[in-house]
Write an enzyme that holds these catalytic residues in place. Structure first.
Site, PDB file in Angstrom:
ATOM      1  CE  LYS A   1      -3.828  -2.178   2.370  1.00 40.18           C
ATOM      2  NZ  LYS A   1      -4.281  -2.680   3.654  1.00 40.18           N
TER       3      LYS A   1
ATOM      4  CG  ASP B   1     -10.315  -0.236   4.891  1.00 39.37           C
ATOM      5  OD1 ASP B   1     -10.036  -0.767   3.804  1.00 39.37           O
ATOM      6  OD2 ASP B   1      -9.612  -0.322   5.912  1.00 39.37           O
TER       7      ASP B   1
ATOM      8  CD  GLN C   1      -3.780  -4.501   6.625  1.00 39.08           C
ATOM      9  OE1 GLN C   1      -3.864  -3.509   5.928  1.00 39.08           O
ATOM     10  NE2 GLN C   1      -4.095  -5.710   6.184  1.00 39.08           N
TER      11      GLN C   1
END
Ligand code: GUN
Length: 296
Positions: free
Chosen positions: A54, A121, A98
């Site tokens: 990422k 997200d 995460q």
């Protein structure tokens, strides 16, 4: 019939190219550089691989990447304080924590502490509700990537029968909402579904997100259907660790109209969509028009 193989790697490269152009425009035209903060708690090896990837891709498209690593035994309150700080930071347009988090943390509390406008997200309860009610939201990256590939393969999805295999909050449920938004007739199937083969056989679109290697064989697939394989199962085969999808690629390829491979299908699209969501969040934060083709 031999199915078209949907090249997610090439598609993701295309998306990143578009993201790069939007980032350039934001920088030169508006003096804003989109920024993405990624928070990793602990040392889970798979998570470390994702986070590294990422960060690398964020920098490659010209955005600012802010990486925060916390020890596995960090108190939840420390993580919440960091999220508050990132929420308040105008240079940060996207925040990703995460998953999975260590067991002593409550994932829902952590996710819901993120400013929904920065929740790239799309996991915050506000974004879940906005998506479910057909309002503008941040859309979870993997289902967004799947939708982009379906639109690219099939054009208009209206009226098609879609079966989503799996009911997770990260993929199955938002995927079903997105397909409903496209006017598909949507079935969510899962481990308790009766006559699963018959249910799947009715579908023009199959999205498999169950986390069971090669669970879907070719004889479950309606001839010509489009099959999206979200599964990434790490398996030992011939002495090597391989990534295996939820779909039995060999047999499905003989029946389907189009299918995504594993690896090289959905996987690369997820990070590309994360970058797209960060640009979208940056545009919204600055009152600028949203990039076309990068949102749901
Ligand atoms: N862990 C595995 N996939 C994801 C994802 O898409 N987002 C976050 N935050 N964590 C993950």
């Amino acid at each position: 019939m031999t199915a078209e193989i949907i090249d997610g790697k090439a598609f993701a490269t295309r998306i990143r190219g578009q993201v790069t152009q939007h980032v350039d425009r934001l920088k030169t035209g508006h003096g804003v550089t989109p920024g993405l903060a990624v928070v990793l708690v602990g040392e889970d090896p798979a998570s470390q691989v994702y986070v590294r990837s990422k960060n690398k891709q964020t920098v490659e498209v010209g955005m600012n990447s802010y990486e925060h690593r916390l020890d596995r035994d960090t108190e939840e309150s420390t993580l919440l304080a960091l999220i508050d700080q990132l929420n308040a930071d105008p240079a940060v347009h996207g925040i990703l924590v995460q998953m999975p988090l260590p067991d002593h943390m409550d994932s829902a509390s952590v996710i819901n502490a993120i400013d929904p406008a920065k929740d790239v997200d799309g996991f915050h309860i506000s974004n879940v509700g906005l998506l479910a009610t057909g309002q503008k939201s941040m859309v979870p990256c993997t289902p967004l990537g799947c939708l982009m590939m379906l639109r690219d393969t099939l054009g208009n999805l209206s009226g098609l029968d879609a079966v989503v295999l799996g009911r997770s909050n990260i993929v199955g449920k938002p995927m079903a909402q997105l397909l409903l938004g496209e006017s598909c007739t949507v079935t969510i199937a899962h481990s308790r579904t009766r006559d699963l083969a018959e249910v799947v056989k009715r579908a023009d679109i199959v999205v498999a997100a169950v986390g069971r290697p090669e669970m879907v064989p070719g004889d479950w697939i309606k001839p010509g259907a489009t099959v999206i394989d979200v599964g990434i199962n790490r398996m030992e085969r011939d002495g090597k660790t391989r990534l295996i999808g939820d779909v039995d690629f060999q047999s499905v390829q003989e029946v389907a109209g189009a299918v995504t491979p594993v690896p090289g299908g959905v996987g690369p699209m997820t990070i590309a969509c994360l970058l797209a969501n960060t640009v979208t969040a940056c545009c919204r934060a600055n009152g600028l028009p949203e990039p076309e083709g990068l949102t749901a």
